[in-house]
Design a protein around this motif. Structure first.
Motif, PDB file in Angstrom:
ATOM      1  N   ALA A  64       0.805  -1.222   0.000  1.00  0.00           N
ATOM      2  CA  ALA A  64       0.000   0.000   0.000  1.00  0.00           C
ATOM      3  C   ALA A  64       0.836   1.269   0.000  1.00  0.00           C
ATOM      4  CB  ALA A  64      -0.959   0.000   1.189  1.00  0.00           C
ATOM      5  N   ALA A  68      -1.170   2.702  -2.941  1.00  0.00           N
ATOM      6  CA  ALA A  68      -2.358   3.461  -2.527  1.00  0.00           C
ATOM      7  C   ALA A  68      -2.322   4.854  -3.164  1.00  0.00           C
ATOM      8  CB  ALA A  68      -2.427   3.573  -1.016  1.00  0.00           C
ATOM      9  N   ASN A  70      -5.318   7.062  -2.789  1.00  0.00           N
ATOM     10  CA  ASN A  70      -6.095   7.935  -1.923  1.00  0.00           C
ATOM     11  C   ASN A  70      -5.178   8.433  -0.812  1.00  0.00           C
ATOM     12  OD1 ASN A  70      -7.664   7.978   0.859  1.00  0.00           O
ATOM     13  ND2 ASN A  70      -9.136   8.582  -0.735  1.00  0.00           N
ATOM     14  N   ALA A  73      -5.725   6.695   2.576  1.00  0.00           N
ATOM     15  CA  ALA A  73      -5.312   5.288   2.543  1.00  0.00           C
ATOM     16  C   ALA A  73      -3.784   5.197   2.540  1.00  0.00           C
ATOM     17  CB  ALA A  73      -5.892   4.591   1.319  1.00  0.00           C
ATOM     18  N   HIS A  74      -3.152   6.072   1.783  1.00  0.00           N
ATOM     19  CA  HIS A  74      -1.682   6.078   1.729  1.00  0.00           C
ATOM     20  C   HIS A  74      -1.084   6.470   3.073  1.00  0.00           C
ATOM     21  CE1 HIS A  74       2.384   7.445   0.623  1.00  0.00           C
ATOM     22  NE2 HIS A  74       2.304   6.419  -0.218  1.00  0.00           N
ATOM     23  N   ASP A 121      -7.085   0.640  -3.231  1.00  0.00           N
ATOM     24  CA  ASP A 121      -7.341   1.362  -1.978  1.00  0.00           C
ATOM     25  C   ASP A 121      -8.502   0.732  -1.209  1.00  0.00           C
ATOM     26  OD1 ASP A 121      -5.320   3.065  -2.829  1.00  0.00           O
ATOM     27  OD2 ASP A 121      -6.674   4.703  -3.356  1.00  0.00           O
TER      28      ASP A 121
END
Length: 184
Positions: A64, A68, A70, A73-74, A121
């Protein structure tokens, strides 16, 4: 010096990592995590229940931080990766052995096959939400089932579980929020 959760967890692990604690944690975790938490009464039981989900979290969070897109989310992936590295180090220092269960392996495969972007994500955050709800419930059960213990090693296990419970609750709340944003 700035103290972060990783340092706190590592310090608690060193305190708990006496030869007796390490011997107690030498059992091998089951391939499938326990969902009936009534039997989680010792620190070793708790550690074995955490190991598989922590390893799965480490694997998915490594992906991620690269995939990722977003921003929330990241950001979560970066925090989670640090936590997962520390938790895995602590458990391994305590001598806990185990594997990631087959259900988690299938979800990890799904996450790995998701292309960078919104689908990745969503898959990552949904997995992390489920994973942290399990870990929250496991920690809560262990603390409930081991209440009143006078054994020093169990007290150390309870302290570590208490700290982890706070983090798991926080991560459930964050994942629920991010999950709702990703579905909107």
């Amino acid at each position: 010096m700035i103290t972060d959760r990783r340092s706190i967890l590592a310090g608690l692990a060193l305190i708990a990592a006496t030869p007796a604690a390490m011997a107690q944690a030498q059992k091998v975790a089951p391939a499938t995590p326990v969902t009936d938490f009534a039997g989680v009464k010792t620190a070793a039981d708790y550690y074995m229940g955490v190991l598989g989900p922590a390893e799965a979290s480490l694997t998915t969070s490594q992906l991620a931080v690269e995939r990722a897109t977003n921003k929330d989310a990241h950001e979560f992936a970066g925090f989670e990766l640090g936590e997962a590295i520390t938790v895995n180090e602590v458990l391994k220092d305590l001598g806990t052995k185990g594997t990631v269960d087959t259900n988690a392996t299938a979800l990890i495969t799904k996450i790995k096959s998701s292309e960078k972007g919104a689908s990745f994500d969503r898959a990552y955050i949904a997995f992390q939400l489920d994973n942290h709800e399990y870990l929250r419930d496991l920690a809560d059960a262990y603390l409930h089932n081991s209440a009143g213990t006078t054994d020093p090693m169990e007290k150390q296990g309870r302290l570590l579980a208490s700290l982890m419970l706070a983090v798991f609750k926080e991560h459930v709340a964050i994942c629920k929020r991010v999950n709702a944003e990703l579905k909107a």
